[in-house]
Design a protein around this motif. Structure first.
Motif, mmCIF file in Angstrom:
data_model
loop_
_atom_site.group_PDB
_atom_site.id
_atom_site.type_symbol
_atom_site.label_atom_id
_atom_site.label_comp_id
_atom_site.label_asym_id
_atom_site.label_seq_id
_atom_site.Cartn_x
_atom_site.Cartn_y
_atom_site.Cartn_z
ATOM 1 N N MET A 7 51.848 71.198 77.348
ATOM 2 C CA MET A 7 50.919 70.326 76.669
ATOM 3 C C MET A 7 51.668 69.581 75.562
ATOM 4 N N VAL A 8 51.495 68.277 75.507
ATOM 5 C CA VAL A 8 52.151 67.463 74.495
ATOM 6 C C VAL A 8 51.331 67.533 73.212
ATOM 7 N N THR A 9 51.968 67.966 72.135
ATOM 8 C CA THR A 9 51.283 68.122 70.850
ATOM 9 C C THR A 9 51.486 66.878 69.990
ATOM 10 N N GLU A 10 50.783 66.825 68.881
ATOM 11 C CA GLU A 10 50.957 65.729 67.926
ATOM 12 C C GLU A 10 52.387 65.698 67.396
ATOM 13 N N ASP A 11 52.972 66.859 67.171
ATOM 14 C CA ASP A 11 54.362 66.921 66.708
ATOM 15 C C ASP A 11 55.315 66.326 67.750
#
Length: 165
Positions: free
Chosen positions: A1-5
């Motif tokens: 999952m691609v996070t905001e970071d």
């Protein structure tokens, strides 16, 4: 999952790229499906550019396959007033760069390839299965193992679907 970071790291890479390449006017990271991941494209609609990149990529991939040149690595389009360069960025993304006509194309390729590799590493790592502490991952990272035993095939004449009576 691609996070905001992860997204911030990709955007930071796009900003650094724009400072390293004189006459670079925009940078966009997008999925091969045409959806924007991150962009630094002043004056250009990022959603439209991502969609057009996906369409051009589809044609370029087929052309590369048809000519026996292997997997697509990059695509360069030169217009009267500049360039659009697209580079592979990991398994499911691309990096598209916009540059003025007087850009040093060798530098554009050098920095674009490096940035594409870095963006790909960031996104591929973000998409890898991240197990919770104390658990075992459902699928270990890396290439899949050998396939398991296959079920016997049903001859087409005997095959049934939910709509058959």
């Amino acid at each position: 999952m691609v996070t905001e970071d992860d997204l911030r790291a990709v955007l930071a890479e796009l900003h650094r790229l724009r400072t390293r390449v004189p006459r670079l006017t925009g940078a966009l990271a997008a999925g091969v499906d045409g959806l924007v991941i991150a962009h630094d494209t002043p004056g250009v609609d990022p959603e439209g550019l991502a969609a057009l990149t996906a369409a051009a990529l589809g044609v370029a991939v087929r052309t590369s396959d048809a000519t026996g040149n292997g997997a697509l690595r990059e695509l360069l389009v030169r217009g009267e007033r500049g360039y659009v360069a697209t580079y592979a960025a990991g398994r499911t993304a691309v990096l598209t760069l916009l540059a003025q006509d007087r850009v040093n194309v060798g530098r554009l390729h050098l920095e674009g390839r490096r940035a594409g590799a870095r963006v790909g590493e960031l996104l591929d790592a973000a998409e890898a299965v991240r197990p919770l502490p104390g658990t075992t991952p459902a699928r270990p990272p890396g290439p899949p193992g050998p396939p398991g035993p296959r079920a016997p095939r049903t001859p087409a004449a005997d095959a049934r679907t939910a709509t058959d009576s």
